[in-house]
Design a protein around this motif. Structure first.
Motif, PDB file in Angstrom:
ATOM      1  N   HIS A 142      -7.515   4.167  -0.335  1.00 51.88           N
ATOM      2  CA  HIS A 142      -6.127   4.622  -0.165  1.00 51.88           C
ATOM      3  C   HIS A 142      -5.612   5.069  -1.539  1.00 51.88           C
ATOM      4  CE1 HIS A 142      -1.790   4.312   0.483  1.00 51.88           C
ATOM      5  NE2 HIS A 142      -2.036   4.395   1.778  1.00 51.88           N
ATOM      6  N   PRO A 143      -4.744   6.086  -1.576  1.00 52.34           N
ATOM      7  CA  PRO A 143      -4.227   6.534  -2.884  1.00 52.34           C
ATOM      8  C   PRO A 143      -3.643   5.395  -3.730  1.00 52.34           C
ATOM      9  CG  PRO A 143      -3.515   8.025  -1.139  1.00 52.34           C
ATOM     10  CD  PRO A 143      -4.263   6.909  -0.463  1.00 52.34           C
ATOM     11  N   GLN A 188      -6.597   3.623  -5.218  1.00 54.75           N
ATOM     12  CA  GLN A 188      -7.198   4.458  -6.267  1.00 54.75           C
ATOM     13  C   GLN A 188      -6.335   4.421  -7.529  1.00 54.75           C
ATOM     14  OE1 GLN A 188     -10.318   5.981  -5.907  1.00 54.75           O
ATOM     15  NE2 GLN A 188     -10.006   6.049  -8.138  1.00 54.75           N
ATOM     16  N   ALA A 189      -5.004   4.428  -7.321  1.00 52.16           N
ATOM     17  CA  ALA A 189      -4.103   4.390  -8.485  1.00 52.16           C
ATOM     18  C   ALA A 189      -4.252   3.066  -9.236  1.00 52.16           C
ATOM     19  CB  ALA A 189      -2.654   4.579  -8.025  1.00 52.16           C
TER      20      ALA A 189
END
Lengths: 292, 140
Positions: free
Chosen positions: B90-91, B94-95
């Motif tokens: 999920h973004p 990843q962040a």
């Protein structure tokens, strides 16, 4: 950190919940109501509370309304704190209650925690009981013989204790809309964002012609229940709404407090000092909101 | 022996049904009954936030909810974040990777779920809003 065993009930109505409470009372079974559970669950986990039966109100219909009738705002006991926080009605008409709600725990707690739970739990460090005293709120409770209204100053008895009977449940809390020309403020001091306050102050300050009207001030986290600072209120009535009056009233109010609680984090003397500082700050903040 | 209750929940799009004791917390239900170990358990009384999940789209401490209270609910846990078709993180995950946001990693599932709710309601929060939403005992 696991709860002891209990039986679980989730009645479909407040009446059914009361009937269950009555049955358990007759049978000598230790039963407890759970609303959002955000205070009760830690007590169960630590086994401070070990009820034999838990009655969950989550399925009981008609307990989560937020509405207004003839200038009185009514909040169902099972409305979540997030629902109260997000209610345009409460934000617009009773900003003190709105601000108090935002100070309760964290978002994750407010999402699950009920409005009524904080009243029924009666934690002395909780924001709502102080706001209830300031606003002259009323608690609507339901028992085997029907509903009744209990004014805030008769509702909170001592630590974690209300004047509700063991067979009664809280179904609704009622508060007036904030009158025009009345300032308000609530401030608390806690070690971390979301912790229970070491001390806090809530108040309303009507100002007319630059003079204080019928000021109502309550402190929380200090004594066994939230308390009105009547000495400070009287010291302000008819006085100019300025820093000199505020400082004098705050000092007199804090001085007149019954001996505050002491714990690892704050001595009685420190709590008294916090009440004085927070009262003065709240009065200044409220004056800025009074429209004068 | 206390009477068991049926709990039927949707977790990350899959429906599960189990018979459980009332005293079982939702956190332990997810971990021990459904074998979804991504939800971590730290303090077990609502302070640390490691066990934060979404119940009907709202962040909640799964240690402060009984499994029986979640009957009928839609639940999202950290296992539900990864894209099942592509396998991509999920973004938000990843962040966290890109910014080395894990620290020791134990409470990361709670942080991810808290961030998910925050950004769904408020796509560009201020630093103050982020800090007040985070609310974990041992960080920030």
């Amino acid at each position: 950190m696991k709860p002891a065993s209990f039986d679980y009930y989730s009645p479909a109505s407040a009446d059914e919940a009361v009937a269950l409470l009555q049955k358990f009372e007759d049978d000598g079974v230790d039963a407890k109501i759970v609303a959002g559970g955000q205070s009760l669950m830690p007590m169960l986990a630590m086994r401070v509370a070990r009820p034999e039966a838990l009655i969950d109100l989550r399925r009981a219909v008609g307990l989560d309304h937020i509405g207004e009738n003839n200038g009185v705002i009514a909040v169902g006991a099972m409305a979540s704190k997030s629902a109260a926080e997000e209610s345009p009605l409460i934000r617009a008409k009773q900003p003190l209650f709105h601000a108090a709600t935002r100070l309760v725990g964290h978002r994750q707690i407010r999402n699950r925690g009920s409005v009524g739970g904080s009243f029924a739990h009666a934690d002395p460090a909780s924001e709502y009981p102080a706001v209830a005293l300031v606003l002259g709120m009323e608690m609507k409770v339901l028992g085997p013989s029907g509903p009744r209204l209990i004014p805030a100053d008769e509702f909170f008895v001592t630590y974690m204790t209300t004047s509700m009977e063991s067979t009664e449940i809280l179904t609704e809390v009622r508060m007036p809309a904030l009158p025009a020309g009345t300032g308000w403020a609530i401030q608390e001091f806690a070690r971390r964002n979301g912790d229970l306050a070491l001390a806090g102050v809530a108040l309303t300050l009507p100002v007319a012609g630059g003079k204080c009207g019928d000021v109502r001030i309550a402190a929380f986290g200090v004594n066994a229940t939230a308390v009105r600072l009547t000495i400070a209120e009287e010291a302000l009535r008819g006085q100019p709404a300025d820093q000199t009056s505020f400082a004098r009233a705050a000092a007199a109010g804090a001085q007149a407090l019954e001996e505050p609680m002491t714990c690892l984090h704050a001595s009685a003397e420190y709590r008294r000092h916090l009440v004085q500082t927070l009262t003065a700050r709240c009065l200044a903040e409220a004056a800025g909101r009074s429209g004068h | 022996m206390t009477k068991k209750h049926t709990v039927r929940v949707d977790v990350n799009g899959t429906t599960y049904e189990r018979e459980v004791e009332p005293r079982l917390t939702l956190a332990d239900f997810l971990r021990h009954e459904l074998h979804l170990g991504g939800t971590h358990v730290g303090c077990e009384h609502g302070i640390c936030g490691a066990c934060t999940i979404l119940i009907d789209g709202r962040s909640a401490r799964s240690c402060l909810t009984l499994a029986v209270q979640a009957d009928g609910a839609q639940i999202t846990t950290v296992e539900g974040l990864r894209n099942r078709e592509t396998g991509h993180l999920h973004p938000i995950q990843q962040a966290f990777v890109d910014a080395h946001g894990q620290q020791c990693g134990f409470c990361t599932p709670g942080f991810l779920m808290t961030t998910l709710e925050l950004l769904e309601h408020n796509p560009s929060p201020s630093e103050e809003e982020i800090r007040s939403s985070a609310s974990k005992a041992h960080r920030w």
